[in-house]
Design an enzyme around this catalytic site. Structure first.
Site, PDB file in Angstrom:
ATOM      1  N   GLY A   1     -15.173  56.104 -16.004  1.00 37.94           N
ATOM      2  CA  GLY A   1     -14.349  55.218 -15.175  1.00 37.94           C
ATOM      3  C   GLY A   1     -15.210  54.553 -14.113  1.00 37.94           C
ATOM      4  N   GLY A   2     -16.446  54.260 -14.476  1.00 42.13           N
ATOM      5  CA  GLY A   2     -17.422  53.771 -13.492  1.00 42.13           C
ATOM      6  C   GLY A   2     -17.434  52.270 -13.281  1.00 42.13           C
TER       7      GLY A   2
ATOM      8  N   ASP B   1     -13.443  55.101 -24.477  1.00 44.44           N
ATOM      9  CA  ASP B   1     -12.180  55.722 -24.078  1.00 44.44           C
ATOM     10  C   ASP B   1     -12.419  57.229 -24.056  1.00 44.44           C
ATOM     11  OD1 ASP B   1      -9.687  56.920 -23.960  1.00 44.44           O
ATOM     12  OD2 ASP B   1      -8.740  55.507 -25.348  1.00 44.44           O
TER      13      ASP B   1
ATOM     14  N   TYR C   1       1.126  62.808 -13.699  1.00 43.33           N
ATOM     15  CA  TYR C   1      -0.138  62.691 -12.949  1.00 43.33           C
ATOM     16  C   TYR C   1      -0.481  63.996 -12.229  1.00 43.33           C
ATOM     17  CZ  TYR C   1      -3.632  60.690  -9.800  1.00 43.33           C
ATOM     18  OH  TYR C   1      -4.799  60.424  -9.117  1.00 43.33           O
TER      19      TYR C   1
HETATM   20  P1  NDP Z   1      -9.194  52.750 -10.862  1.00 42.61           P
HETATM   21  O1  NDP Z   1      -8.010  52.507 -11.737  1.00 42.61           O
HETATM   22  O2  NDP Z   1      -9.501  51.754  -9.802  1.00 42.61           O
HETATM   23  O3  NDP Z   1     -10.521  52.963 -11.755  1.00 42.61           O
HETATM   24  C1  NDP Z   1     -10.480  53.814 -12.851  1.00 42.61           C
HETATM   25  C2  NDP Z   1     -11.314  53.255 -13.976  1.00 42.61           C
HETATM   26  O4  NDP Z   1     -11.201  54.179 -15.092  1.00 42.61           O
HETATM   27  C3  NDP Z   1     -10.790  51.907 -14.480  1.00 42.61           C
HETATM   28  O5  NDP Z   1     -11.845  51.029 -14.784  1.00 42.61           O
HETATM   29  C4  NDP Z   1     -10.022  52.308 -15.723  1.00 42.61           C
HETATM   30  O6  NDP Z   1      -9.868  51.282 -16.675  1.00 42.61           O
HETATM   31  C5  NDP Z   1     -10.899  53.429 -16.247  1.00 42.61           C
HETATM   32  N1  NDP Z   1     -10.214  54.219 -17.268  1.00 42.61           N
HETATM   33  C6  NDP Z   1      -8.893  54.466 -17.378  1.00 42.61           C
HETATM   34  N2  NDP Z   1      -8.636  55.152 -18.483  1.00 42.61           N
HETATM   35  C7  NDP Z   1      -9.823  55.379 -19.089  1.00 42.61           C
HETATM   36  C8  NDP Z   1     -10.217  56.023 -20.289  1.00 42.61           C
HETATM   37  N3  NDP Z   1      -9.316  56.591 -21.101  1.00 42.61           N
HETATM   38  N4  NDP Z   1     -11.533  56.055 -20.612  1.00 42.61           N
HETATM   39  C9  NDP Z   1     -12.444  55.482 -19.804  1.00 42.61           C
HETATM   40  N5  NDP Z   1     -12.145  54.831 -18.678  1.00 42.61           N
HETATM   41  C10 NDP Z   1     -10.835  54.775 -18.319  1.00 42.61           C
HETATM   42  O7  NDP Z   1      -8.959  54.199 -10.228  1.00 42.61           O
HETATM   43  P2  NDP Z   1      -9.554  54.919  -8.913  1.00 42.61           P
HETATM   44  O8  NDP Z   1     -10.955  54.503  -8.680  1.00 42.61           O
HETATM   45  O9  NDP Z   1      -8.544  54.804  -7.856  1.00 42.61           O
HETATM   46  O10 NDP Z   1      -9.496  56.439  -9.399  1.00 42.61           O
HETATM   47  C11 NDP Z   1     -10.627  57.135  -9.916  1.00 42.61           C
HETATM   48  C12 NDP Z   1     -10.242  58.597 -10.050  1.00 42.61           C
HETATM   49  O11 NDP Z   1      -9.857  59.097  -8.762  1.00 42.61           O
HETATM   50  C13 NDP Z   1      -9.057  58.855 -10.977  1.00 42.61           C
HETATM   51  O12 NDP Z   1      -9.259  60.022 -11.729  1.00 42.61           O
HETATM   52  C14 NDP Z   1      -7.895  59.027 -10.024  1.00 42.61           C
HETATM   53  O13 NDP Z   1      -6.860  59.808 -10.571  1.00 42.61           O
HETATM   54  C15 NDP Z   1      -8.595  59.720  -8.860  1.00 42.61           C
HETATM   55  N6  NDP Z   1      -7.875  59.603  -7.601  1.00 42.61           N
HETATM   56  C16 NDP Z   1      -7.627  58.367  -7.053  1.00 42.61           C
HETATM   57  C17 NDP Z   1      -6.929  58.270  -5.859  1.00 42.61           C
HETATM   58  C18 NDP Z   1      -6.629  56.958  -5.216  1.00 42.61           C
HETATM   59  O14 NDP Z   1      -5.834  56.928  -4.261  1.00 42.61           O
HETATM   60  N7  NDP Z   1      -7.225  55.846  -5.645  1.00 42.61           N
HETATM   61  C19 NDP Z   1      -6.425  59.474  -5.160  1.00 42.61           C
HETATM   62  C20 NDP Z   1      -6.753  60.711  -5.825  1.00 42.61           C
HETATM   63  C21 NDP Z   1      -7.443  60.751  -6.997  1.00 42.61           C
HETATM   64  P3  NDP Z   1      -8.434  50.524 -16.793  1.00 42.61           P
HETATM   65  O15 NDP Z   1      -8.358  49.616 -15.650  1.00 42.61           O
HETATM   66  O16 NDP Z   1      -8.469  49.786 -18.090  1.00 42.61           O
HETATM   67  O17 NDP Z   1      -7.369  51.586 -16.759  1.00 42.61           O
END
Ligand code: NDP
Length: 265
Positions: free
Chosen positions: A15-16, A64, A156
């Protein structure tokens, strides 16, 4: 032949492409690591790769994390390109905020497969590569929603609570072979995900229950994930570190206390 590049440490961040994952990738890059970014969103990933503009040290792979074959292929590509992995941050995640009654089975599966299957699969694929160097560190990005239950988070919150337990299972087993596994439980951070699921009312509620009275920053989460991967955390294994402005520590009454403090009580 051992070259300077072949001993440069390598971090994989799922998810970088954006948000917290990109912040974590920048933390590693600033400390000289080579970094592989795995993300499902090809368009954002390509844009991020162009922005980072460091072809020698950055490898961007569309993957994915919930799909075993894609995960195997991605880690084989990281291995082929960099030849080692020192740190893995399982950060990719999705959020669906709905009631128990309105969460479809498909939504439940999507959340569980990304947030729980993903870290299971990525860690499993990563361990044999880490073991060649005899050490490594994994950080799972959980959430305060995995520490304390709330409404609308049946999928979630459950996925993140399970990820916290997976962290402990992994730490117990992989610690014996030199791989540390810890979790970070972020509080709210203003990323694209938060914009999607945090309404104005929820934002205000978060301020009410967080002693620091604000959202966290991507950099504040990245610094803790990076620390847990670093040699400074060499004896930290199986822990969950909440980076949440005090949310998990506190109970009722913060808005009242703030009013009292403002009134000089
Ligand atoms: P974002 O949605 O901004 O970024 C997450 C990234 O992961 C996106 O590019 C997304 O792509 C990608 N992604 C989603 N599903 C998959 C998959 N199956 N395989 C590979 N990549 C995938 O999220 P955040 O940066 O906010 O969150 C990052 C982590 O931090 C998550 O695990 C989240 O649950 C956790 N978190 C976030 C909080 C917040 O308030 N932001 C609070 C607590 C925890 P796409 O856009 O296509 O989905």
């Amino acid at each position: 032949m051992t070259t300077a590049l072949s001993i440069t440490p390598v971090a994989v961040v799922t998810g970088g492409a954006r948000g917290i994952g990109l912040g974590i990738a920048r933390w590693f890059l600033a400390r000289g690591y080579r970094v592989a970014l795995l993300d499902i969103d090809a368009v954002t990933l390509e844009r991020t790769e162009a922005e980072l503009n460091d072809a020698t040290r950055v490898l961007a792979l569309v993957c994915d994390v919930s799909k075993p074959d894609q995960v195997q292929q991605a880690f084989a590509q990281v291995d082929a390109r960099f030849g080692r992995i020192d740190s893995l941050v399982n950060n990719a995640g999705v959020a669906v905020f709905k009631t128990i009654g309105t969460t479809s089975f498909e939504e439940w599966r999507t959340v569980l497969s990304t947030n729980l299957d993903g870290p299971f699969l990525c860690t499993q694929a990563c361990v044999p590569i880490m073991l060649r160097a005899g050490a490594g560190s994994v950080v799972n990005i959980a959430s305060i929603s995995g520490l304390r239950a709330s409404t609308l988070r049946v999928a979630y919150g459950t996925s993140k609570a399970a990820l916290i337990h997976l962290t402990k299972q992994q730490a117990a087993e992989l610690g014996t072979v030199g791989i540390r596994v810890n979790a970070v439980a972020p509080g709210p951070v203003d990323t694209e995900m938060a914009k999607l699921v945090h309404s104005v009312a929820i934002r205000s509620d978060y301020h009410d229950v967080i002693p620091l009275n604000r959202y966290g920053l991507v950099e504040e989460i990245a610094a803790v994930a990076g620390f847990l991967c670093s040699a400074d955390a060499a004896y930290v294994n199986g822990q969950v570190l909440a980076v949440d402005g005090g949310f998990d520590a506190s109970g009722v009454g913060l808005p009242t206390l703030r009013k009292m403090a403002a009134g000089g009580a």
